[in-house]
Design a protein around this motif. Structure first.
Motif, short mmCIF file in Angstrom:
data_model
loop_
_atom_site.label_atom_id
_atom_site.label_comp_id
_atom_site.label_asym_id
_atom_site.label_seq_id
_atom_site.Cartn_x
_atom_site.Cartn_y
_atom_site.Cartn_z
N ALA A 143 2.89 8.82 -0.10
CA ALA A 143 3.59 8.53 -1.36
C ALA A 143 4.79 7.62 -1.13
O ALA A 143 5.02 6.67 -1.89
CB ALA A 143 4.03 9.83 -2.02
N ALA A 144 5.55 7.89 -0.06
CA ALA A 144 6.72 7.06 0.24
C ALA A 144 6.29 5.63 0.60
O ALA A 144 6.89 4.65 0.14
CB ALA A 144 7.52 7.68 1.38
N ALA A 145 5.27 5.52 1.45
CA ALA A 145 4.78 4.20 1.85
C ALA A 145 4.22 3.45 0.66
O ALA A 145 4.49 2.25 0.47
CB ALA A 145 3.72 4.34 2.94
N PHE A 146 3.43 4.14 -0.16
CA PHE A 146 2.85 3.51 -1.34
C PHE A 146 3.94 3.01 -2.29
O PHE A 146 3.87 1.89 -2.80
CB PHE A 146 1.93 4.49 -2.07
CG PHE A 146 1.31 3.94 -3.32
CD1 PHE A 146 0.08 3.31 -3.27
CD2 PHE A 146 1.96 4.05 -4.54
CE1 PHE A 146 -0.50 2.79 -4.42
CE2 PHE A 146 1.40 3.54 -5.70
CZ PHE A 146 0.17 2.91 -5.64
N GLY A 147 4.95 3.85 -2.53
CA GLY A 147 6.03 3.46 -3.42
C GLY A 147 6.76 2.22 -2.93
O GLY A 147 7.06 1.31 -3.70
N ALA A 148 7.04 2.17 -1.62
CA ALA A 148 7.75 1.02 -1.06
C ALA A 148 6.89 -0.25 -1.13
O ALA A 148 7.39 -1.33 -1.48
CB ALA A 148 8.12 1.31 0.39
N LEU A 149 5.61 -0.12 -0.84
CA LEU A 149 4.72 -1.27 -0.87
C LEU A 149 4.51 -1.79 -2.28
O LEU A 149 4.48 -3.00 -2.52
CB LEU A 149 3.37 -0.89 -0.25
CG LEU A 149 3.38 -0.66 1.26
CD1 LEU A 149 2.14 0.14 1.68
CD2 LEU A 149 3.45 -1.99 2.00
N SER A 150 4.38 -0.87 -3.23
CA SER A 150 4.18 -1.27 -4.62
C SER A 150 5.45 -1.93 -5.17
O SER A 150 5.38 -2.92 -5.90
CB SER A 150 3.81 -0.06 -5.46
OG SER A 150 3.36 -0.44 -6.74
N LEU A 151 6.60 -1.39 -4.79
CA LEU A 151 7.87 -2.01 -5.21
C LEU A 151 8.01 -3.41 -4.63
O LEU A 151 8.45 -4.34 -5.32
CB LEU A 151 9.04 -1.13 -4.75
CG LEU A 151 10.44 -1.65 -5.11
CD1 LEU A 151 10.62 -1.73 -6.62
CD2 LEU A 151 11.51 -0.76 -4.49
N PHE A 152 7.60 -3.57 -3.38
CA PHE A 152 7.63 -4.90 -2.77
C PHE A 152 6.73 -5.87 -3.53
O PHE A 152 7.11 -7.00 -3.84
CB PHE A 152 7.20 -4.82 -1.31
CG PHE A 152 6.95 -6.15 -0.68
CD1 PHE A 152 8.02 -6.97 -0.31
CD2 PHE A 152 5.66 -6.61 -0.45
CE1 PHE A 152 7.80 -8.22 0.27
CE2 PHE A 152 5.43 -7.85 0.13
CZ PHE A 152 6.50 -8.66 0.48
N ALA A 202 -2.53 -0.82 2.77
CA ALA A 202 -1.11 -1.12 2.55
C ALA A 202 -0.97 -2.51 1.96
O ALA A 202 -0.23 -2.72 0.98
CB ALA A 202 -0.36 -1.01 3.87
N GLY A 203 -1.67 -3.48 2.55
CA GLY A 203 -1.63 -4.84 2.02
C GLY A 203 -2.19 -4.94 0.63
O GLY A 203 -1.66 -5.63 -0.25
N LEU A 204 -3.29 -4.23 0.38
CA LEU A 204 -3.90 -4.25 -0.95
C LEU A 204 -2.98 -3.64 -2.01
O LEU A 204 -2.96 -4.09 -3.16
CB LEU A 204 -5.24 -3.50 -0.93
CG LEU A 204 -6.41 -4.21 -0.24
CD1 LEU A 204 -7.62 -3.29 -0.18
CD2 LEU A 204 -6.76 -5.51 -0.97
N THR A 205 -2.22 -2.62 -1.62
CA THR A 205 -1.29 -2.00 -2.57
C THR A 205 -0.26 -3.01 -3.05
O THR A 205 0.01 -3.12 -4.26
CB THR A 205 -0.59 -0.80 -1.92
OG1 THR A 205 -1.57 0.21 -1.62
CG2 THR A 205 0.46 -0.20 -2.85
N ALA A 206 0.34 -3.76 -2.12
CA ALA A 206 1.33 -4.76 -2.50
C ALA A 206 0.69 -5.87 -3.34
O ALA A 206 1.23 -6.27 -4.39
CB ALA A 206 1.97 -5.35 -1.25
N TRP A 207 -0.46 -6.36 -2.90
CA TRP A 207 -1.11 -7.46 -3.61
C TRP A 207 -1.59 -7.03 -5.00
O TRP A 207 -1.40 -7.75 -5.99
CB TRP A 207 -2.29 -7.98 -2.80
CG TRP A 207 -3.10 -9.02 -3.52
CD1 TRP A 207 -2.65 -10.22 -4.00
CD2 TRP A 207 -4.48 -8.94 -3.88
NE1 TRP A 207 -3.68 -10.90 -4.61
CE2 TRP A 207 -4.81 -10.14 -4.55
CE3 TRP A 207 -5.47 -7.98 -3.67
CZ2 TRP A 207 -6.10 -10.39 -5.04
CZ3 TRP A 207 -6.75 -8.23 -4.14
CH2 TRP A 207 -7.05 -9.43 -4.81
N ASP A 208 -2.22 -5.84 -5.08
CA ASP A 208 -2.72 -5.38 -6.37
C ASP A 208 -1.58 -5.18 -7.37
O ASP A 208 -1.73 -5.45 -8.56
CB ASP A 208 -3.50 -4.07 -6.21
CG ASP A 208 -4.90 -4.30 -5.66
OD1 ASP A 208 -5.49 -5.35 -5.95
OD2 ASP A 208 -5.41 -3.42 -4.93
N THR A 209 -0.44 -4.69 -6.89
CA THR A 209 0.71 -4.52 -7.78
C THR A 209 1.15 -5.87 -8.34
O THR A 209 1.40 -6.00 -9.54
CB THR A 209 1.87 -3.84 -7.05
OG1 THR A 209 1.46 -2.57 -6.55
CG2 THR A 209 3.06 -3.65 -7.98
#
Length: 258
Positions: A143-152, A202-209
């Motif tokens: 959850a912490a990693a996802f939140g940081a990546l999505s915020l990025f 992790a990369g997909l989370t940032a890109w998809d956001t």
């Protein structure tokens, strides 16, 4: 990755033929993204509750004080029915992916949350395999990693599209490697799949956001379309979260004693 300004152009409701003020655009974007995260959070909660409920129904304490399976547990984890439980989420994903445009919003919403419930049933076996404290720890790390990546992904001015395409290629590679390892049963290959998988999702989370934020321009001004795209965006981020969680759990989870 080049710097760019996603708000360099005056906001328009794409295909609607009418513009909106910057304040209206920002308010609409916040509502759209909040809807995505709300649907995703509700889906995760449904999956978690179903998984815990299935675990409680499927297990009991044996005569030796160890965990034992009830008839329900044997049915969903040991019998041929387990393949239905494992593959049903994929069927829901395919249904949502290919039929969402033809479905009403209420039907799409019901199907999405039904998918989350079926996914929870599929995930329930992790409570049999791993210690509860370990599952909780990995969940909060995810959850912490996802939140940081999505915020990025939401705030960065870098264009992540090139990275996203590379991550998609990596995802296809992971699928192929996973299928191969079904037959090879190699622990070394599985370890590599999990490590690379965490990086890919992790990369997909940032890109998809970032992609979901940009796609708001397509639906701005159309409330029904915005609601449906919000659900599909939630599905995308939900899958990223679940896959990252499962791979981190396989890497760092503490298993129950045999």
């Amino acid at each position: 990755m080049a710097d760019y300004d996603r708000n360099a152009y005056a906001p328009y409701a794409a295909g609607m033929g009418r513009s909106m003020s910057a304040a209206q655009y920002d308010a609409g974007l916040r509502s759209y993204m909040l809807g995505i995260y709300n649907h995703m959070s509700i889906a995760l909660a449904i999956s978690g509750l179903v998984a815990i409920g299935a675990f409680m129904l499927g297990t009991t304490t044996g005569a030796n004080g160890r965990l034992a399976l009830t008839p329900f547990g044997q049915a969903i984890w040991l019998s041929p029915l387990k393949w239905v439980v494992m593959l049903a989420p994929l069927g829901f994903v395919l249904l949502l992916s290919f039929r969402w445009e033809r479905m009403s919003y209420s039907a799409l919403l019901g199907t999405f949350y039904s998918f989350a419930a079926i996914m929870g049933l599929s995930l329930s076996s992790v409570f049999v395999i791993y210690k509860l404290g370990s599952i909780a720890q990995v969940f909060f790390i995810t959850a912490a990693a996802f939140g940081a990546l999505s915020l990025f992904g939401y705030t960065t001015k870098k264009d992540l599209s090139a990275m996203g395409k590379f991550m998609l290629m990596g995802l296809f590679g992971l699928i192929i490697a996973g299928l191969v390892n079904i037959f090879m049963q190699s622990s070394a290959l599985q370890f590599a799949i999990n490590v690379i998988g965490v990086l890919v999702f992790a990369g997909l989370t940032a890109w998809d956001t970032q992609r979901l934020k940009e796609e708001y321009d397509v639906v701005a001004g159309d409330q029904t379309l915005m609601q449906k795209w919000s659900l599909m965006g939630a599905l995308t981020l939900y899958l990223n979260f679940i896959n990252m969680f499962q791979m981190l759990l396989q890497l760092f989870g503490v298993r129950n004693e045999e």
